[in-house]
Design an enzyme around this catalytic site. Structure first.
Site, PDB file in Angstrom:
ATOM      1  N   GLU A  92      21.936 -25.800 -42.095  1.00 45.52           N
ATOM      2  CA  GLU A  92      22.265 -24.406 -41.759  1.00 45.52           C
ATOM      3  C   GLU A  92      21.310 -23.856 -40.739  1.00 45.52           C
ATOM      4  OE1 GLU A  92      21.957 -19.902 -42.358  1.00 45.52           O
ATOM      5  OE2 GLU A  92      20.425 -21.463 -42.422  1.00 45.52           O
ATOM      6  N   HIS A 139      10.625 -18.521 -42.093  1.00 44.59           N
ATOM      7  CA  HIS A 139      10.630 -19.676 -41.180  1.00 44.59           C
ATOM      8  C   HIS A 139       9.232 -20.173 -40.792  1.00 44.59           C
ATOM      9  CE1 HIS A 139      15.057 -19.303 -39.597  1.00 44.59           C
ATOM     10  NE2 HIS A 139      14.974 -19.214 -40.901  1.00 44.59           N
TER      11      HIS A 139
END
Lengths: 741, 741
Positions: free
Chosen positions: A419, A548
């Site tokens: 993803e 992230h």
């Protein structure tokens, strides 16, 4: 004698009567009414829902998360394969698994830095002396951050290259940012440094290249991520804020799905376009860095003071101009060198699929999905969601294995791969099974990051599904309060509905931020995205600050995001409750009047913003108004039909007919030719807008704004065309809600 | 006393027992098993079919045709409006009408000649003397042909213009024809004369313009229409052959649907593209003429003898070259002048719609359609079909009005407008109701021209529907024989099926020749086209000879095509029987194994013709083979499931599940992006081929042949891409036939 005879006759009559009564009532009639008549009309069982909600366990959630985040599990890495095996083990468990579980691999185009030759950002003076080099790794605070599998921060899909040039600060890398610089500056041959936010990752680089910029740096400004906090002592591990060396990784691509196989599932032998034909990725080398390094560069730049809205929280005044470093800087006359060694590679990425077979309507699917791959350990993104999905499947799997429950409709669980590189696993899945999924899928529930923070529920959804989210959230306690999730939510985010008064504000799924996009936009399946979120009034953070980075670990999640895992539990309960209602309700819990209300909001916005401008070009909005009116009328009519029906005693085919109308409502808004420039966007109401920010029909808004800027007849024609496209879609959807014949 | 007591007890016991028995058996159990349980499992009633077949009446068919052909009824003319009213009157008749009937108007772009300024074809010598003028009207043989509403022969959508030039014969106007001429001749500035056949009407003109030809004449050669007969005494009114002055009118457009509103229903305020942007229509003035006039021109041409396959039945040797007339001709040195005055106009065209509501599954539609508009009187095209449709609706309407029957599924009848201009009415209908029709339509039955001639049934259909056409045709007597329609058919056209042995040959719906195209190609609805046809061994006629001329009248039809109207009746019985089976069968009479057989035929052809060539480019066909195998396997599996089911006792939802799989099978082959250059073609198996004539997957065949001619890597890439497209479509369809979860 007469008395005896009378008594005898009376006895006989009595016996006869009792016999008739017994004969009628006491003999088994079950055989004459087939079992399926009852099964077919059975509605959702509230006691099952209660049991389910009670069973969802914070300890299980914590242990799921701990297991999932032991090692980094970037897509197609060994860690990712470990999670594939873990999911399969859990879903194939004889006591708590699903009916069936398997993996499906696609061969997809990914992008990685070179481990042996890391990307480099440096300042080099005219004598070729390296004056400064940006960090290659984030500073570790816990042992897991030292894992050699922590990938170097990089901009996925940005090209390899060695470029150098004067540095210039370009704010968020929007077109307007470069245009402002371009008024006084020749940007050709420069390296730009931009902050995250305002424009998509890749867009910053694509815009830059248009002005001749040769390389791009991107960093996270503490202003919009850390509420201005910059020091190590104020950031993780001392708070949830991003440490100075933290770097946001990400996919620098605009389109979703495998980039080499548009509209085709990426099987081994699928045709792949030439790599040169990929669009939507950076044309110039691009690299993200931490704000500690960004500060060292930005604070040495030359130029006039930049406008206020360009300023951030680094410890200096941000400058407009240069290019290059100021005369007083030790970097004076030096270039920034950017050396990137990213390579594109075809790798096999797995989706893990699991199903619970429906008992009455197995050919109707409720799909629940979450991606599995992370950039590093991904405790929040996505493992907080994977932990929730696994806890939901544990409880449901157990009920199925114990024979206590089986859903009316089939449930499909999807653990999507890759993803982070652009919704690849889910997109390939929808491409491969396009027809089957289009025909049979009732709804898609997405829980990616389940807990951003622990203040309130956040949901975005097709308007058809707003009601079922409300129903579910009213049955769940909000952690840390005495309120329901619904009541708590309303305190953080609400709106006034003409039909209901004040209700929680549910967002629309207008973007492609997670795996709902292929379902909502490409397939037109009623979708929703559910999570727990923070209090917008308490922080400016764009997202949870470790997003992230190498700091998104179990420690971070369990210390700062959701220590008791109660927000995880609240999301599991809410999303799981929605799932059960969609799977078990006799009549699908979708509301077409709510859809009409959303269309009216969009119409009203379009009329306010665009009608006069269109009228000046001789273009009328009347057909669109008529279509929205028709939709509202037919929606009310179907609502009335439902209300007036005695559903429990209706024929199964009549119920199925109405359910098909509700299931296929979002599908009716698809137009595969409406947005030729936007990959996979087919839903004419919720598609992502290219440029406009007006909250209304996307094709119309973009077209009118373009026509206003160019003034060209052909662009106004496009605006007219988009009125016709959206009019036809809305009227077409209205016809599906009307009497079926 | 004991005796009395015993007797009394015995009486009581007896009374009790009788009571129980009465109570159990004699009281109404109907209440416990709802009526719908029986209704839901009721299958097609053969006695209803027999009644229906018996009621279809040749006299009614004749009178329908007589009424429909009283005046010319070109689209949107007064005559057309007359037929609208006639249809409405019939379908709203209280004794024999439908449940509901109404008109739906679209504002569509049509093209007409100028009544006051007719198109002219003349030969003019250098002194401007007119030496010859072609006829403006066909010679009348019956009073109705003298009707002032008989439209002058014209090429619809060809532009107005006044051009002149040397004449040249260009055979059928194929690219290869012009290329052959171009070897020795400069075609620039010439007028070409071509015969019908070999290439589409518009294509002849588009090809011509590529070589600089400035005007185009088109005529019907007696070779391919009249079996070589040319004299007035051999042609109508003395036979079915075309008189020398007869001219085939037609739409000179490639795309179907309203040309100004692609993919949008042509409502009053729909966006219309600029007329200049229309593609697929003649770029140069074009005019059709009769072969009497063509002979006067062609037989005077200069040049060497043309190749044998260019020769026709006109009374001379056809020449290759010139350009211009031979020296010995009185036309020597003369130009041909072509003056056309066609204009494009927006007109309201009506569809007439009628419905019979389904009793059990009203949300499932069987659509039966026929166009209503003709070029002139249109006795055969389309009124032979309209007569059949009206007779079917009369008989069904009567059964419904008398309460004797109501179909399980809903039936929709469509009388389409403006078909002759490019399937406009049906195309706009499918655009406006795209979602509703896609979701609910079981099948589309098209009967345009019902009787071309009276030899045999002809059918083209999706393979799913071959079986039901066979079943129906076995129950109908073939007129003039002792055979069934099925047996008679097999004598004229058959093939050997691996599954069934020798069976009638059913064509595939690969073109856009009638209103099935928007249903089959755009919506992916299982469609069929049914008519009575001639014996191919007895005539070379391209079509019945009066096609699109002023001679297509009631007299022509009732004298030469079907004097007793028994072929009309046979078509009404066959198509009506198919309609009833589709509407009433518990399980849809579609066969997915037959579909698999067709895919295998296509695959085998592709492998034979293309595999080696592809392999030489490193492109494998294995994925396609695997997909066809998967489709065959899942089709067999579904067939087995159906065979093993006790359908009458299955739950209605189980039956519906299988029916949905069958109904949506053709839908699964849609790909809206597969053929970007071909308007409305989305079905990757049956789409029209652009150039290839290999009977196999169209995108693959066209792509391979293009790549072979250009040798370009990018064209071989497209061939590979089309393998992936068709592979994904077939595998995707296979997934829909597999276990539903």
């Amino acid at each position: 004698m007469l008395k005896e005879v009378l008594l005898c006759v009376l006895t006989g009559v009595l016996a006869f009567t009792v016999g008739i009564l017994l004969g009628h009532f006491a003999t088994d009639k079950g055989g004459s009414v087939p079992d399926w008549v009852r099964d077919a009309s059975r509605d959702v069982d509230e006691s099952i829902i209660k049991t389910f909600l009670d069973e969802l366990d914070t300890n299980e959630l914590r242990e799921n998360l701990r297991e999932l985040t032991k090692v980094p599990h970037m897509a197609t890495s060994a860690g990712d394969e470990g999670t594939v095996q873990f999911l399969l083990k859990r879903w194939q468990d004889p006591a708590t698994g699903l009916d069936n579980a398997w993996r499906e691999d696609y061969k997809v185009y990914l992008s990685f830095p070179d481990k042996t030759n890391p990307n480099k950002v440096s300042v080099v003076n005219p004598e070729s002396t390296v004056l400064f080099t940006a960090r290659e790794r984030e500073k570790p605070y816990t042992p897991d951050q030292e894992d050699p599998e922590v990938v170097q921060p990089f901009a996925a899909y940005s090209p390899a290259g060695n470029v150098k040039g004067k540095l210039v600060f370009a704010n968020q890398g929007k077109m307007s940012d470069y245009e402002l610089l371009n008024r006084t500056l020749d940007l050709r041959g420069t390296i730009a440094i931009t902050r995250y936010g305002g424009a998509g990752r890749s867009t910053k680089a694509i815009n830059a290249a248009k002005f001749g910029v040769v390389g791009l740096l991107v960093y996270t400004d503490p202003y919009e991520m850390n509420d201005g906090l910059v020091s190590e002592s104020d950031t993780y591990p001392h708070s949830w804020y991003l440490p100075p060396t933290g770097v946001e990784r990400g996919s620098y691509s605009i389109d979703f799905g495998d980039l080499l196989t548009p509209y085709l599932a990426a099987k081994d032998d699928t045709y792949r376009i030439p790599k040169e034909d990929i669009t939507g990725i950076p044309p110039i080398p691009t690299q993200p860095i931490g704000f500690e390094d960004a500060e060292k560069l930005i604070c040495e730049l030359d130029g006039d003071d930049a406008p206020d809205d360009w300023q951030g929280s680094l410890n200096c005044k941000y400058k407009l101009g240069g290019p290059g470093f100021k005369a007083t800087s030790s970097f004076n006359n030096s270039n920034v060198h950017l050396d990137t060694y990213n390579t594109g590679r075809l790798e096999h990425s797995a989706n893990v699929m699991g199903i619970i077979r429906g008992s009455v309507e197995p050919d109707r699917y409720v799909i629940y999905g979450n991606h599995r791959d992370s950039w590093v350990h991904g405790a929040i993104d996505p493992s907080s969601g994977t932990a929730v999905m696994l806890e939901i499947t544990r409880v449901l799997g157990k009920m199925v294995k114990e024979g206590k429950w089986r859903p009316r409709r089939s449930i499909i669980f999807g653990s999507w791969g890759a993803e982070e590189f652009g919704l690849i696993g889910s997109a390939e899945y929808t491409e491969e099974y396009f027809s089957k999924l289009s025909e049979r899928t009732v709804a898609y529930i997405n829980v990616d990051i389940s807990v951003f923070a622990n203040a309130t529920l956040r949901a975005s959804a097709s308007p058809a599904a707003h009601g079922v989210i409300f129903t579910a959230s009213k049955q769940v306690d909000a952690p840390g309060t005495t309120l329901s999730v619904y009541e708590n939510w309303m305190q953080y985010s609400n709106r006034t509905s003409p039909n209901y008064g004040i209700i929680p504000n549910v967002g629309f799924l207008t973007g492609a931020g997670s795996d709902y996009a292929p379902f909502m936009h490409y397939l037109g399946i009623t979708s929703m995205d559910i999570s727990y979120y923070y209090d917008r009034t308490k922080t400016r953070a764009r997202i949870y600050p470790a997003y992230h980075t190498a700091y998104d670990t179990f420690d971070y999640a369990s210390t700062y995001i959701d220590p008791g895992f109660t927000s995880h539990q609240a999301v599991a309960r809410t999303a799981g409750n929605v799932l059960l209602r969609l799977a078990d309700s006799l009549l699908l819990p979708f509301n077409c009047t709510d859809y009409a209300e959303s269309l009216q909001r969009y119409l009203s916005e379009a009329v306010t913003t665009f009608e006069q401008k269109l009228a000046a070009q001789g273009i009328s909005m009347e057909s669109l108004k008529t279509a929205v009116k028709l939709f509202s009328d037919t929606a009310s009519k179907l609502d009335r039909l439902i209300r007036d029906s005695d559903l429990a005693n209706e024929t199964p085919l009549k119920i199925r007919q109405i359910n098909d109308q509700l299931m296929l409502l979002d599908r009716a808004f698809l137009d595969p030719l409406a947005f030729p420039e936007q990959y996979g966007f087919r839903h004419v109401i919720w598609a992502s807008k290219m440029s406009s920010s007006v909250p209304t029909f996307p094709g119309l808004a973009d077209a009118v704004e373009k026509a206003m800027s160019t003034g060209l007849k052909e662009d106004w024609d496009q605006a007219h065309k988009h009125i016709s496209i959206v009019t036809q879609a809305i009227a077409g959807a209205a016809h599906t809600l009307d009497d079926v014949i």
